[in-house]
Design a protein around this motif. Structure first.
Motif, PDB file in Angstrom:
ATOM      1  N   UNK A 203       0.844  -1.199   0.000  1.00 14.54           N
ATOM      2  CA  UNK A 203       0.000   0.000   0.000  1.00 14.54           C
ATOM      3  C   UNK A 203       0.876   1.246   0.000  1.00 14.54           C
ATOM      4  N   UNK A 204       1.913   1.234   0.822  1.00 16.34           N
ATOM      5  CA  UNK A 204       2.861   2.345   0.868  1.00 16.34           C
ATOM      6  C   UNK A 204       3.479   2.587  -0.513  1.00 16.34           C
ATOM      7  N   UNK A 205       3.879   1.500  -1.161  1.00 21.05           N
ATOM      8  CA  UNK A 205       4.467   1.584  -2.497  1.00 21.05           C
ATOM      9  C   UNK A 205       3.455   2.136  -3.502  1.00 21.05           C
ATOM     10  N   UNK A 206       2.227   1.620  -3.460  1.00 24.02           N
ATOM     11  CA  UNK A 206       1.202   2.039  -4.416  1.00 24.02           C
ATOM     12  C   UNK A 206       0.846   3.507  -4.286  1.00 24.02           C
ATOM     13  N   UNK A 207       0.636   3.981  -3.049  1.00 22.19           N
ATOM     14  CA  UNK A 207       0.306   5.398  -2.838  1.00 22.19           C
ATOM     15  C   UNK A 207       1.443   6.293  -3.304  1.00 22.19           C
TER      16      UNK A 207
END
Length: 493
Positions: A203-207
């Motif tokens: 999620x951190x990577x995607x955002x």
């Protein structure tokens, strides 16, 4: 449609100035860019702590090294960052900060995911990957400073056309964004990590990747809609010694590297000299000293509260109340500055912070050893109430620096200020290293209270030198009994 209707983001209008307001489109895109930058920075900063705890369970050494090197990088390279801000094209500087910050965060997430996955990796490889993410963390920190100083200390001044009321409103809104990201960013990524660390990393990577084009284009639109941002900067003059030509046609690589190092040290000395001699030095240093504290609901204070009997839910509630008071300061401080000016408002806010922390620390010391819950609660109450003064004082100091630091020196001045902030923050960590047991937390708390009092004293010196006095009873009367209030009273009679 009239011009006033199109410029609905009215942030303050001066009859003597045609630029006392900011167009809605400019303000909106500036806020969007700042929100995405701050949100991603806060999420990754807290998320990295969680990821390291999962990857290296049972030891604080990797986290300590990670945080220490990251903080030291901000101190060592701050002058270089400031020089780049003051000499580079505004749009290019911010775009560099955005792109490199997103790239290193994405790469760090990929490494964290590899370390968190059930893949057999030797201890040497794990140590090497830790070293890589630590270097990436340094780049992320420097890019974060680059973006923050560029936007908060330079862009907002230009966008507001140096109108005091518009500048106060922009500063307040930017600070609300900071505080909301500070509250909800860690909470969001912690919730994801509670489900699965791998999910949190993804999620951190995607955002991080998804926000890149939005932030990149939003800040570019602001740049192109405000012609003043496109004006070339006045290059700051550095007092460097003239370079002599080498008698040889070519010089060794070592000689060139040594000369570059000497030049960098000389330039850094010039930057620090400018900072110390500047008329805004005292308020800036007072704001930096406030980073020498463990009374901020950070990791040190949370660890102590857990050992004293507080639950994680209670700590979360206390932290939320602290952020509420911080957000309230973004309305209270601009109102107070509008009434009595930024200089005196800063003294009032600083005094409030000192009084609240002093009361909390006194309760903590009185009941320490007798009733841990009561003593800890005194510390919590004082810390929560002090956040109003802390953030209000910060806004006052920020406005003073924005108004008094020359445009060609904003980057250098603010970057050196950031270096001192990180230095005092490292000293706060050192205090809990020296007094690491929960029953010794009274000493770091006392050091923090004394640091806050010292910051208030430094600012009081600045006020006295600037105004010739500290207490202005006439201003107090005008604040409490305004002409409008008196007219209302007489009207009722």
């Amino acid at each position: 449609m009239t011009s006033d209707e199109e410029r609905t983001a009215l942030l303050g209008q001066d009859d003597t100035c045609n630029h006392g307001y900011v167009p809605a489109s400019v303000a909106r895109r500036l806020y969007v860019s700042h929100f995405l930058s701050t949100w991603n920075s806060r999420v990754f900063e807290f998320g990295a702590v969680l990821y390291l705890a999962v990857v290296f369970p049972g030891t604080l050494l990797p986290m300590s090294l990670y945080a220490l090197v990251r903080g030291l990088s901000a101190i060592v390279f701050a002058p270089a960052v400031g020089w780049y801000i003051d000499t580079g094209n505004r749009l290019q500087v911010v775009r560099v900060s955005i792109v490199f910050q997103r790239l290193v965060v994405a790469a760090s997430c990929a490494i964290f995911y590899t370390l968190a996955a059930d893949v057999p990796i030797s201890s040497g490889v794990r140590a090497g990957l830790l070293a890589v993410v630590t270097v990436f963390a340094c780049v992320e920190k420097l890019c974060s400073i680059l973006n923050m100083v560029s936007v908060e200390k330079d862009w907002v001044v230009v966008v507001s056309h140096s109108n005091a009321e518009a500048l106060r409103a922009l500063n307040a809104q930017m600070r609300r964004i900071d505080l909301l990201c500070k509250l909800f960013g860690p909470l969001f990524i912690a919730t994801m990590d509670g489900q699965s660390s791998r999910v949190a990393i993804l999620v951190n990577f995607g955002m991080n990747v998804a926000s890149l084009p939005v932030e990149y284009l939003a800040i570019a639109r602001v740049y192109h809609e405000v012609p003043e941002l496109q004006a070339p900067k006045t290059r700051p003059q550095r007092s460097t010694a003239p370079q002599q030509e080498s008698p040889h046609a070519t010089e060794s690589t070592i000689s060139n590297a040594w000369k570059s190092l000497v030049e960098m040290v000389r330039q850094s000395g010039w930057d620090f000299a400018l900072y110390f001699k500047h008329r805004a030095f005292l308020p800036s240093m007072a704001g930096a000293i406030l980073y020498l504290t463990v009374l901020s609901f950070g990791g040190q204070m949370v660890t102590y509260l857990l050992s004293s009997g507080y639950s994680s839910v209670q700590i979360g509630i206390a932290r939320t109340f602290g952020v509420i008071f911080e957000v309230l300061s973004t309305w209270a401080a601009p109102w107070l500055m509008g009434r009595i000016g930024a200089v005196r408002a800063g003294l009032w806010m600083s005094s409030w912070q000192v009084m609240m922390l002093a009361a909390g620390v006194c309760v903590f010391w009185i009941f320490e050893g007798e009733n841990s819950i009561v003593s800890a609660s005194g510390l919590v109450g004082g810390t929560v109430l002090s956040r109003l003064g802390l953030r209000g004082f910060d806004l006052c100091v920020q406005l003073i620096i924005q108004e008094e630091v020359e445009a060609e020196h904003r980057g250098v001045f603010s970057s050196v200020e950031a270096a001192f902030q990180n230095g005092f923050e490292l000293l706060a960590y050192a205090s809990t290293i020296a007094f690491s047991r929960p029953d010794e937390f009274k000493w770091p708390s006392l050091i923090s209270a004394l640091a806050v009092a010292s910051a208030s004293g430094a600012y009081a010196v600045f006020v006295y030198l600037r105004r010739g006095h500290l207490l202005h009873l006439g201003a107090l009367a005008s604040l409490l009994f305004t002409e409008k209030w008196r007219q209302n009273v007489h009207g009722e009679r």
